[in-house]
Design a protein around this motif. Structure first.
Motif, PDB file in Angstrom:
ATOM      1  N   LEU A  50     -67.913  31.990  72.145  1.00 50.50           N
ATOM      2  CA  LEU A  50     -66.476  31.166  72.326  1.00 50.50           C
ATOM      3  C   LEU A  50     -66.642  29.895  72.452  1.00 50.50           C
ATOM      4  CD1 LEU A  50     -64.953  33.737  74.984  1.00 50.50           C
ATOM      5  CD2 LEU A  50     -64.750  33.802  72.420  1.00 50.50           C
ATOM      6  N   VAL A  51     -68.065  29.321  72.755  1.00 52.18           N
ATOM      7  CA  VAL A  51     -68.137  27.880  72.802  1.00 52.18           C
ATOM      8  C   VAL A  51     -68.790  27.384  71.314  1.00 52.18           C
ATOM      9  CG1 VAL A  51     -69.540  26.328  73.830  1.00 52.18           C
ATOM     10  CG2 VAL A  51     -69.074  28.280  75.239  1.00 52.18           C
ATOM     11  N   GLU A  52     -67.910  26.897  70.734  1.00 52.43           N
ATOM     12  CA  GLU A  52     -68.237  26.786  69.295  1.00 52.43           C
ATOM     13  C   GLU A  52     -69.241  25.570  69.143  1.00 52.43           C
ATOM     14  OE1 GLU A  52     -67.191  28.311  66.543  1.00 52.43           O
ATOM     15  OE2 GLU A  52     -65.877  29.661  67.966  1.00 52.43           O
ATOM     16  N   PRO A  53     -70.011  25.344  68.174  1.00 51.21           N
ATOM     17  CA  PRO A  53     -70.682  24.050  68.102  1.00 51.21           C
ATOM     18  C   PRO A  53     -69.834  22.891  67.791  1.00 51.21           C
ATOM     19  CG  PRO A  53     -71.388  25.947  66.255  1.00 51.21           C
ATOM     20  CD  PRO A  53     -70.107  26.504  67.266  1.00 51.21           C
ATOM     21  N   VAL A  54     -70.242  21.791  68.032  1.00 50.83           N
ATOM     22  CA  VAL A  54     -69.376  20.659  67.897  1.00 50.83           C
ATOM     23  C   VAL A  54     -69.771  20.122  66.564  1.00 50.83           C
ATOM     24  CG1 VAL A  54     -69.078  20.285  70.274  1.00 50.83           C
ATOM     25  CG2 VAL A  54     -71.005  18.977  69.294  1.00 50.83           C
ATOM     26  N   SER A  55     -68.496  19.435  66.020  1.00 46.60           N
ATOM     27  CA  SER A  55     -68.887  19.078  64.705  1.00 46.60           C
ATOM     28  C   SER A  55     -69.174  17.447  64.969  1.00 46.60           C
ATOM     29  CB  SER A  55     -67.469  18.941  63.785  1.00 46.60           C
ATOM     30  OG  SER A  55     -66.564  18.776  64.744  1.00 46.60           O
ATOM     31  N   ALA A  56     -68.952  16.985  66.215  1.00 42.37           N
ATOM     32  CA  ALA A  56     -69.340  15.276  66.509  1.00 42.37           C
ATOM     33  C   ALA A  56     -70.826  15.315  66.212  1.00 42.37           C
ATOM     34  CB  ALA A  56     -68.802  15.117  67.688  1.00 42.37           C
ATOM     35  N   SER A  57     -71.164  14.069  66.019  1.00 47.97           N
ATOM     36  CA  SER A  57     -72.704  13.756  65.704  1.00 47.97           C
ATOM     37  C   SER A  57     -73.430  13.580  67.127  1.00 47.97           C
ATOM     38  CB  SER A  57     -72.814  12.196  64.969  1.00 47.97           C
ATOM     39  OG  SER A  57     -72.340  11.444  65.838  1.00 47.97           O
ATOM     40  N   PRO A  58     -74.670  13.662  67.191  1.00 47.78           N
ATOM     41  CA  PRO A  58     -75.341  13.679  68.663  1.00 47.78           C
ATOM     42  C   PRO A  58     -74.981  12.200  69.193  1.00 47.78           C
ATOM     43  CG  PRO A  58     -76.735  14.609  66.966  1.00 47.78           C
ATOM     44  CD  PRO A  58     -75.411  14.041  65.924  1.00 47.78           C
ATOM     45  N   LEU A  79     -73.355  12.230  72.933  1.00 41.87           N
ATOM     46  CA  LEU A  79     -73.887  11.225  73.939  1.00 41.87           C
ATOM     47  C   LEU A  79     -72.974  10.333  74.680  1.00 41.87           C
ATOM     48  CD1 LEU A  79     -76.859  10.148  74.945  1.00 41.87           C
ATOM     49  CD2 LEU A  79     -76.705   8.390  73.376  1.00 41.87           C
ATOM     50  N   HIS A  80     -72.001   9.654  73.711  1.00 42.99           N
ATOM     51  CA  HIS A  80     -71.117   8.792  74.459  1.00 42.99           C
ATOM     52  C   HIS A  80     -69.975   9.575  75.178  1.00 42.99           C
ATOM     53  CE1 HIS A  80     -72.224   6.130  70.748  1.00 42.99           C
ATOM     54  NE2 HIS A  80     -73.114   5.916  71.696  1.00 42.99           N
ATOM     55  N   ARG A  81     -69.462  10.446  74.431  1.00 42.18           N
ATOM     56  CA  ARG A  81     -68.183  11.010  74.800  1.00 42.18           C
ATOM     57  C   ARG A  81     -68.431  11.970  76.019  1.00 42.18           C
ATOM     58  NH1 ARG A  81     -65.502  13.364  69.693  1.00 42.18           N
ATOM     59  NH2 ARG A  81     -66.069  11.602  68.556  1.00 42.18           N
ATOM     60  N   THR A  82     -69.430  13.082  75.735  1.00 41.47           N
ATOM     61  CA  THR A  82     -69.774  13.954  76.734  1.00 41.47           C
ATOM     62  C   THR A  82     -70.521  13.560  77.845  1.00 41.47           C
ATOM     63  OG1 THR A  82     -69.606  15.745  75.154  1.00 41.47           O
ATOM     64  CG2 THR A  82     -70.399  16.480  77.258  1.00 41.47           C
ATOM     65  N   PHE A  83     -71.440  12.601  77.747  1.00 41.56           N
ATOM     66  CA  PHE A  83     -72.395  12.188  78.693  1.00 41.56           C
ATOM     67  C   PHE A  83     -72.313  10.809  79.311  1.00 41.56           C
ATOM     68  CE2 PHE A  83     -74.459  15.758  76.732  1.00 41.56           C
ATOM     69  CZ  PHE A  83     -75.033  16.402  77.821  1.00 41.56           C
ATOM     70  N   GLY A  84     -71.541  10.196  78.351  1.00 46.54           N
ATOM     71  CA  GLY A  84     -71.097   8.620  78.876  1.00 46.54           C
ATOM     72  C   GLY A  84     -72.140   7.788  78.895  1.00 46.54           C
ATOM     73  N   PHE A  85     -73.106   7.995  77.901  1.00 52.34           N
ATOM     74  CA  PHE A  85     -74.269   6.856  77.792  1.00 52.34           C
ATOM     75  C   PHE A  85     -74.088   6.078  76.709  1.00 52.34           C
ATOM     76  CE2 PHE A  85     -76.813  10.330  79.974  1.00 52.34           C
ATOM     77  CZ  PHE A  85     -76.739   9.591  81.429  1.00 52.34           C
ATOM     78  N   TYR A 140     -82.395  18.429  76.726  1.00 51.55           N
ATOM     79  CA  TYR A 140     -81.867  19.840  76.336  1.00 51.55           C
ATOM     80  C   TYR A 140     -80.378  20.059  76.509  1.00 51.55           C
ATOM     81  CZ  TYR A 140     -81.008  21.305  81.405  1.00 51.55           C
ATOM     82  OH  TYR A 140     -80.639  21.136  82.641  1.00 51.55           O
ATOM     83  N   GLN A 141     -79.861  19.269  77.273  1.00 52.47           N
ATOM     84  CA  GLN A 141     -78.517  19.319  77.502  1.00 52.47           C
ATOM     85  C   GLN A 141     -77.634  18.977  76.186  1.00 52.47           C
ATOM     86  OE1 GLN A 141     -77.993  16.708  81.098  1.00 52.47           O
ATOM     87  NE2 GLN A 141     -78.554  18.370  82.461  1.00 52.47           N
ATOM     88  N   LEU A 142     -77.972  17.661  75.564  1.00 49.15           N
ATOM     89  CA  LEU A 142     -77.238  17.471  74.627  1.00 49.15           C
ATOM     90  C   LEU A 142     -77.466  18.329  73.391  1.00 49.15           C
ATOM     91  CD1 LEU A 142     -76.642  13.895  73.228  1.00 49.15           C
ATOM     92  CD2 LEU A 142     -77.718  15.445  71.655  1.00 49.15           C
ATOM     93  N   ARG A 163     -75.292  22.645  69.578  1.00 49.62           N
ATOM     94  CA  ARG A 163     -75.619  23.872  69.128  1.00 49.62           C
ATOM     95  C   ARG A 163     -74.562  24.653  69.425  1.00 49.62           C
ATOM     96  NH1 ARG A 163     -80.390  25.334  67.150  1.00 49.62           N
ATOM     97  NH2 ARG A 163     -80.028  27.399  67.867  1.00 49.62           N
ATOM     98  N   GLY A 164     -73.691  24.585  70.523  1.00 50.95           N
ATOM     99  CA  GLY A 164     -72.733  25.444  71.236  1.00 50.95           C
ATOM    100  C   GLY A 164     -73.143  26.589  71.718  1.00 50.95           C
ATOM    101  N   GLY A 165     -72.587  27.577  71.958  1.00 44.86           N
ATOM    102  CA  GLY A 165     -72.836  28.869  72.785  1.00 44.86           C
ATOM    103  C   GLY A 165     -73.654  28.533  74.052  1.00 44.86           C
ATOM    104  N   THR A 166     -74.185  29.408  74.640  1.00 50.10           N
ATOM    105  CA  THR A 166     -74.654  29.223  75.963  1.00 50.10           C
ATOM    106  C   THR A 166     -76.119  28.757  76.024  1.00 50.10           C
ATOM    107  OG1 THR A 166     -73.295  30.806  76.601  1.00 50.10           O
ATOM    108  CG2 THR A 166     -74.850  30.182  78.237  1.00 50.10           C
ATOM    109  N   ALA A 167     -76.524  27.499  76.868  1.00 48.33           N
ATOM    110  CA  ALA A 167     -77.746  27.593  77.038  1.00 48.33           C
ATOM    111  C   ALA A 167     -78.511  28.094  78.398  1.00 48.33           C
ATOM    112  CB  ALA A 167     -78.100  26.006  77.142  1.00 48.33           C
ATOM    113  N   LEU A 168     -79.559  28.689  78.372  1.00 47.87           N
ATOM    114  CA  LEU A 168     -79.902  29.431  79.553  1.00 47.87           C
ATOM    115  C   LEU A 168     -81.101  28.452  79.958  1.00 47.87           C
ATOM    116  CD1 LEU A 168     -80.194  32.009  81.075  1.00 47.87           C
ATOM    117  CD2 LEU A 168     -82.085  32.693  79.563  1.00 47.87           C
TER     118      LEU A 168
END
Ligand code: ADP
Ligand code: ZN
Length: 689
Positions: free
Chosen positions: A4-12, A16-22, A56-58, A63-68
């Motif tokens: 249900l968590v789709e991979p994102v089409s945005a570039s890494p 980095l900017h949008r999700t992590f704010g760096f 690992y977070q980015l 990649r989408g899906g779940t990270a364990l």
């Protein structure tokens, strides 16, 4: 099953900017992220604070899906989970600190594919069916934090982490990202093997710190506390952390320093409230110095620590690096000082012998055990084995699968072959001590030695320009003096001896030039280091096999500049001044106060211990020890000096040991003497307070 968590089409970099704010990647982060995104396994070794989590977070988000995420420290897990949740990511965690219902919810969410991150503690994998449950919906990435814990060569081995290797087969084919701040090449290989990272990429970076001035100085044990006080007397050298080898020493040193500036001890023997207060007050700046055992520093993020001192030789370079790494997080130049002496080696030998019983001892236990299950106490009684030796041996057997011990203390024979792994572990421990000793011996830029230790291959190995090898004149814990005539002559002799050969072991060279020990080995080694510092010689670590054991040694050879030395060459070489420790005060006033006017002859005869006059109590103890020694000699039929010589006696008086451990620090006392006479000596020392 689709996620249900789709991979994102945005570039890494968008993520980095949008999700992590760096604003941008830090050095090395991008390459690591790209490898993980492409599905490669990654082993990432970078120091604490360098930004590993993003690696690992980015990729997980991209990649989408779940990270364990598998993480052994609940506090770290909570911290990371909270940060991710604050970024608006869907996170859950499962560990022993949570109630059942919450854990069950987390599993449900995971199976429904609604999570982006699921954090679990490694011991969860012990719960029957748990790994299988996770396997029902494969994660898209598996991150293993503190990955050195999986290796028994790492300095914080956790048996639960061993379960990972087995569970991973249920969770693959997701890429595995193993992260750690501390892994030597041996540990790196072990991690890769345990996690079956076949075609993995390795990133080992960032171990060079360019604001740490590292110093290593020989100081006799009884002088160390006072020396700390003097070194830290200048305000700009504080805040400081001092690492002491024992709780008792942490307390006595802290008490001594507290007379001059706010200082406190910190160790595992203090109750939680006190520890918490010390930590808080150090962070706030109310306390300026903390004298700690190794228990201090986890999670301490104090940026302005100006000095880190070790008052004894640490047990491994890995641990040492982590501890000095707490200095200068703010980027300003900071100093680290390691105090040691030959006695430190003996302390480590003693602990080694105590903690790693011989194979034969373990064999005896296994043989006695036979096929039956037996209570541990009964077994020990039958073996008539010393309680401490027995418990150490049993602990090792259990760790290597030679025995299984249940909760009631009943011992049964284990399944696994334990002998080889145990022998390897013993060898590894000895190598760690050897490496630490070699680091202390020096001969290279200190920072470069550390960087090389971690296998940071891309590092160019340049001199740091700050350490006592690169910049002896800047050293604060030692004064360097020019060579005397005899020492200069020795340098010329070394050049003559090395010219026809391609390097030689330093031990052999010493024997060749001084067959009758006319110059002591230590002094000779220091002279070779001085030659290396001056660019005339270089060292290389080498080893050879003898009776199935690997023996490490140092080889020295001439550099091009060394080849060119002639008898007319003016050597500008410097040696640490042996009498320096007693004049630290002078140095703490700054460079101008350096004393270099002592004549070489005076220095020769002035072994630090011989310079000090006895106090009345010390004179009293000296007398008692002599009487006791004579008594003992008569009883045993030995001559008195065989029990110990006058120099050792003097060492005992000055050290005034209360425990065997203290006693072992005295020159001339080895484990055998300590176990034979230790009790009587310590008793004498404690009555004559
Ligand atoms: P480590 O896990 O290596 O100890 P962290 O991942 O906790 O280090 O990162 C340390 C700090 O650096 C964190 O506060 C983190 O937010 C910050 N950080 C990481 N990457 C970046 C970046 N690219 N730009 C700015 N800050 C970053
Ligand atoms: Zn250097």
């Amino acid at each position: 099953m689709t996620s249900l968590v789709e991979p994102v089409s945005a570039s890494p970099s968008d993520v980095l900017h949008r999700t992590f704010g760096f604003a941008g990647f830090r050095s090395n982060q991008e390459a690591v992220c790209m490898a993980a995104i492409s599905g490669r396994d990654v082993l990432l070794v970078m120091p604490t604070g360098s930004g590993k989590s993003l690696c690992y977070q980015l990729p997980a988000v991209v990649r989408g899906g779940t990270a364990l995420v598998i993480s052994p420290l609940i506090a770290l897990m909570e911290d990371q989970a909270a940060k991710l949740a604050a970024l608006g990511l869907r996170v859950a965690r499962i560990h022993s600190g949570m109630d059942r219902e919450t854990s069950r919810d987390a599993c449900r969410e995971y199976l429904a594919g609604r999570l982006q991150f699921l954090f679990i503690a490694p011991e969860r994998l012990r719960v029957p069916g748990f790994a299988e449950m996770l396997g029902k919906r494969k994660p898209n990435l598996i991150a293993i934090d503190e990955a050195h814990c999986i290796s028994q060569w790492g300095h914080d081995f956790r048996p639960d982490y061993r379960l990972l290797g087995r569970s991973l087969s249920l969770l693959r084919p997701a890429p595995v990202i193993a992260l750690t701040a501390t892994a030597t090449p041996v540990v790196q290989n072990d991690i890769a093997e345990q996690l079956e990272m076949k075609s993995g990429a390795r990133f080992i970076h960032g171990f060079r710190r360019d604001n740490l001035a590292i110093e290593v100085v020989e100081v006799s044990k009884p002088r160390r506390a006072q020396f700390c006080a003097e070194l830290l007397s200048l305000k700009e050298r504080r805040p400081a952390i001092i690492y002491a080898p024992t709780r008792k020493e942490a307390e006595t040193t802290a008490a001594e320093l507290a007379e001059s500036y706010p200082s406190a001890a910190y160790h595992a023997g203090l109750d939680a409230q006190v520890r918490e207060r010390v930590q808080r007050e150090f962070l706030s700046g109310r306390l300026e110095v903390v004298v700690a055992t190794i228990a201090f520093g986890m999670g301490i993020d104090k940026a302005d620590v100006r000095t880190v001192i070790h008052t004894a030789l640490p047990a491994s370079v890995e641990g040492y690096y982590q501890e000095i790494g707490r200095a200068g997080r703010d980027g300003l130049t900071s100093r680290t000082i390691l105090m040691h002496s030959f006695a430190d080696r003996r302390t480590h030998d003693f602990f080694y012998q105590r903690d790693y019983p011989e194979l034969a001892v373990l064999d005896r236990i296994v043989r006695k055990l036979g096929r039956d299950a037996r209570p541990a106490d009964e077994l020990r009684f039958d073996l008539d084995m010393d309680a401490e030796v027995f418990s150490k041996a049993l602990e090792k057997l259990e760790a290597h699968g030679g025995v299984v011990i249940d909760f009631e203390g009943t011992v049964t024979k284990g399944e696994r072959a334990w002998r080889d792994p145990y022998a390897r572990q013993c060898q590894h421990r000895q190598t760690q001590i050897e490496k630490m000793l070699r680091f202390a011996e020096g001969g290279h830029c200190r920072m470069s030695m550390l960087v090389e230790h971690f296998g940071d291959d891309e590092d160019a190995g340049e001199r740091c320009g700050l350490c006592d090898f690169c910049a002896p004149a800047e050293a604060i814990a030692q004064v360097f003096r020019p060579l005397d005539h005899r020492e200069e002559d020795t340098v010329f002799a070394v050049v003559r001896a090395l010219r026809p050969v391609q390097g030689m072991s330093t031990g052999k060279l010493h024997k060749q030039l001084f067959p009758n020990e006319q110059m002591e080995r230590d002094e000779f080694e220091a002279l070779l280091v001085a030659m290396a510092r001056g660019g005339y010689a270089s060292f290389e670590d080498a080893e050879f096999e003898k009776d199935g054991r690997t023996i490490a040694y140092r080889k020295v050879s001439l550099t091009d500049a060394g080849e060119e030395i002639e008898s007319s060459t003016r050597l500008r070489l410097f040696l640490p001044d042996a009498g320096a420790e007693s004049s630290a005060k002078g140095r703490s006033r700054g460079k101008g106060a350096r004393s270099t006017e002592r004549t070489p002859a005076a220095k020769k005869s002035a072994a630090p211990a011989a310079e000090v006059a006895y106090s009345p109590q010390e004179a009293e103890l000296d007398k008692k020890l002599r009487a006791w020694r004579l008594d003992e000699a008569k009883k045993s039929g030995f001559p008195a000096f065989r029990i110990f010589g006058d120099k050792t006696l003097r060492g005992i008086v000055l050290e005034r040991p209360r425990t065997l451990e203290d006693l072992l620090r005295v020159d001339g006392i080895g484990p055998e003497k300590a176990s034979r006479f230790g009790e009587s000596i310590c008793a004498l020392c404690s009555v004559s307070e």
